[in-house]
Design an enzyme around this catalytic site. Structure first.
Site, PDB file in Angstrom:
ATOM      1  CD  GLU A 274      -2.031   1.883   1.840  1.00  0.00           C
ATOM      2  OE1 GLU A 274      -1.971   2.894   1.077  1.00  0.00           O
ATOM      3  OE2 GLU A 274      -2.401   2.147   2.994  1.00  0.00           O
ATOM      4  CB  CYS A 308      -1.475   7.091   0.842  1.00  0.00           C
ATOM      5  SG  CYS A 308      -2.683   5.937   1.935  1.00  0.00           S
TER       6      CYS A 308
HETATM    7  C1  UN1 Z   1      -3.275   6.007   4.556  1.00  0.00           C
HETATM    8  O1  UN1 Z   1      -2.911   7.222   4.334  1.00  0.00           O
HETATM    9  O2  UN1 Z   1      -2.311   5.199   4.614  1.00  0.00           O
HETATM   10  O3  UN1 Z   1      -9.004   6.650   3.559  1.00  0.00           O
HETATM   11  C2  UN1 Z   1      -4.579   5.468   5.006  1.00  0.00           C
HETATM   12  C3  UN1 Z   1      -8.593   7.246   4.405  1.00  0.00           C
HETATM   13  C4  UN1 Z   1      -8.152   6.634   5.518  1.00  0.00           C
HETATM   14  C5  UN1 Z   1      -6.960   5.594   5.264  1.00  0.00           C
HETATM   15  C6  UN1 Z   1      -5.662   6.389   4.728  1.00  0.00           C
HETATM   16  N1  UN1 Z   1      -9.225   5.576   5.936  1.00  0.00           N
HETATM   17  O4  UN1 Z   1      -8.058   8.476   4.169  1.00  0.00           O
END
Ligand code: UN1
Length: 519
Positions: A274, A308
């Protein structure tokens, strides 16, 4: 920041924080700034981005501890796999209870160590509780299929078995939730989890580990949760290379993820990746701009632009550019920057000085290309790591716009049509999260069709960040292709076995092959 707050959290979670010059008692007397005397290799320094101060040190895992941890993990994995899956789910249910009871304290610790807003920190713990609840149900639904055999008196089916030991490597930006997506699902699947958190957030991982360990001890369960604290790369490298870790789940940058994938592939292990994102929101000519503005601001400013899934680009049709731009600039001007624990704050600090530097360098690169900075862009002269979130009028093909800068910079990019917007949206190496604001059914359907968004997550009238745990989470291209959390992501943590049983008294061969063994 009151020292008593830190002291209280350390006591609550029984954290082994060692503070310089203070023996025994816990009192935060660290110095300001991130550049301090380097901690010995067997310790990790803890900082708070809220005021940049060193909180103290925690013991790191030594190579000898690592070896003992892996041995314990392998041994626990044998015992845990024998426990029926619904009973494994019961353990996760009890952990969810512990998380509910400790939600406020854990959220405070996340805000302190990571710097995200207290509301977002509570959301992060809630996300852990949600995935735990999901995992409890999933523990009774590890379904395999039954097929019709082509041979008479044969039964053909498949079933799912635990992998054994799963290595989980997580980033600072979701210091506990991303671990829980992996760990709770891996646990109900019958695996043991070895967690290597970011060295920027060791206290959060220690706190969660303590909560889990309490439940394990009460239940006299095998040690299914293990923690490896590595200040550098030595132990994480060992873990990635370790054949005992059947699966390595890695969350982090694409550059590091690529190395992880290659190392794990070389030993024919499994990797679940990820990695980075470059989230875009498209705003078409029919869009509800109030809704779009709210989603963009949350997507761009949430976690100070360090998700992310952060909204990094807005592709807006020219006819709506001026109005959207005015709304966004207005919202940014109102956004209060400050202590993330203050409920009126909308933008907390970024994680460290390195993040501040990346913010400055990205803006300098954009300016050098002739970009207009519409709002923000300053580094705030106060203790801690605070920047003024920026909106930049930009072009999609600029190198800096193509890259993922983990900071609150939003690129506003005018487009001529929805088709062009989709093309530009997909023209980045990443493929994690995306959104379209429209009131038109045909636009929404095109966007969600195979000719639309190429991301793992594609939303309509919704932003790029803040996904629910029920769906599979992850993305394509340089995002790494992994899927975690809900839906059928559990399959990544198990091995599939195909079984054929012959309950007749002849031995018919598949494909009708005749093979006469002489009597
Ligand atoms: C991340 O930034 O690694 O959808 C995960 C989202 C959160 C998870 C982000 N539920 O922004």
């Amino acid at each position: 920041m009151a020292d008593s707050d830190i002291e209280q959290l350390c006591r609550h979670f029984d954290l082994p924080l060692r503070v310089e010059g203070v023996t025994g008692a816990l009192a935060a007397t660290g110095t300001t700034g991130t550049v301090g005397i380097a901690a010995p290799a067997d310790e990790i320094e803890c900082f708070s981005p809220i005021d940049g101060r060193r909180l103290g040190r925690v013991p790191a895992t030594t190579p000898a501890d690592y070896e003992a941890t892996m041995r314990r993990a392998v041994e626990a994995a044998h015992r845990w796999a024998d426990v029926p899956a619904p009973r494994r789910g019961e353990l996760v249910r009890l952990i969810a209870e512990a998380l509910r009871q400790n939600l406020n304290q854990l959220a405070q610790l996340i805000a302190l160590e990571n710097g995200k807003l207290i509301g977002e920190a509570r959301g992060e713990v809630q996300e852990m509780i949600d995935i735990a609840d999901f995992a409890v149900g999933q523990a009774r639904m590890l379904y395999g299929r039954t097929m019709h055999s082509e041979r008479t008196q044969h039964r053909l089916y498949e079933q799912w078995h635990p992998l054994g030991v799963v290595g989980i490597i997580t980033a600072f930006n979701f210091p506990v939730a991303v671990w829980s997506w992996n760990a709770f699902i891996a646990t109900i699947c019958g695996n043991v989890c070895v967690w290597k958190p970011s060295p920027k957030t060791p206290l959060c991982s220690l706190a969660v580990q303590r909560l889990c360990r309490q439940v394990l001890e009460q239940q006299q369960a095998p040690a299914v949760f293990q923690l490896v604290l590595d200040p550098g790369t030595r132990l994480v490298r060992a873990l990635i290379e370790d054949r005992r870790a059947a699966l390595i789940s890695f969350t982090g940058s694409t550059a590091v993820g690529r190395q992880v994938a290659q190392t794990v592939a070389a030993r024919l292990g499994r990797a679940l990746l990820e990695l980075g994102g470059n989230g875009a929101i498209i705003v078409d000519d029919s869009a509800d701009l109030e809704l779009a503005t709210r989603a963009i601001v949350f997507g761009a400013l949430g976690t100070a632009g360090q998700r992310c899934t952060t909204t990094r680009r807005v592709l807006v049709t020219r006819s709506r550019l001026d109005e959207l731009r005015a709304r966004l600039v207005h919202a940014y001007r109102q956004a209060r920057i400050g202590d993330p624990r203050d409920p009126d704050t909308l933008v907390g600090p970024v994680i460290d000085q390195n993040a501040v530097r990346n913010f400055e360098q990205a803006l300098a690169a954009a300016r050098a290309l002739g970009a207009e900075v519409l709002v923000g862009g300053r580094v705030l002269p106060r203790p801690g790591h605070y920047v003024e979130p920026a909106i930049v009028l930009a072009r999609n093909d600029w190198d800096i716009v193509q890259r993922e800068t983990f900071a609150p910079i939003l690129y506003l990019i005018p487009v001529d049509s929805l088709e062009q917007a989709i093309e530009l949206q997909n023209q980045t190496p990443y493929g994690l999260s995306s959104g379209l604001f429209t009131r038109r059914l045909d636009a929404a359907e095109l966007y969600l069709s195979h000719r639309g968004s190429d991301c793992g997550i594609a939303n309509v009238n919704l932003g790029t960040s803040g996904a629910e745990i029920g769906g599979a989470f992850g993305g394509e291209k340089d995002t790494g292709g992994g899927r975690e959390a809900g839906s059928d992501a559990w399959k990544a943590y198990m091995r599939r076995q195909t079984n054929t049983i012959n309950w007749g008294s002849t031995l018919p061969l598949a494909q009708g092959i005749e093979f006469k063994v002489p009597p």
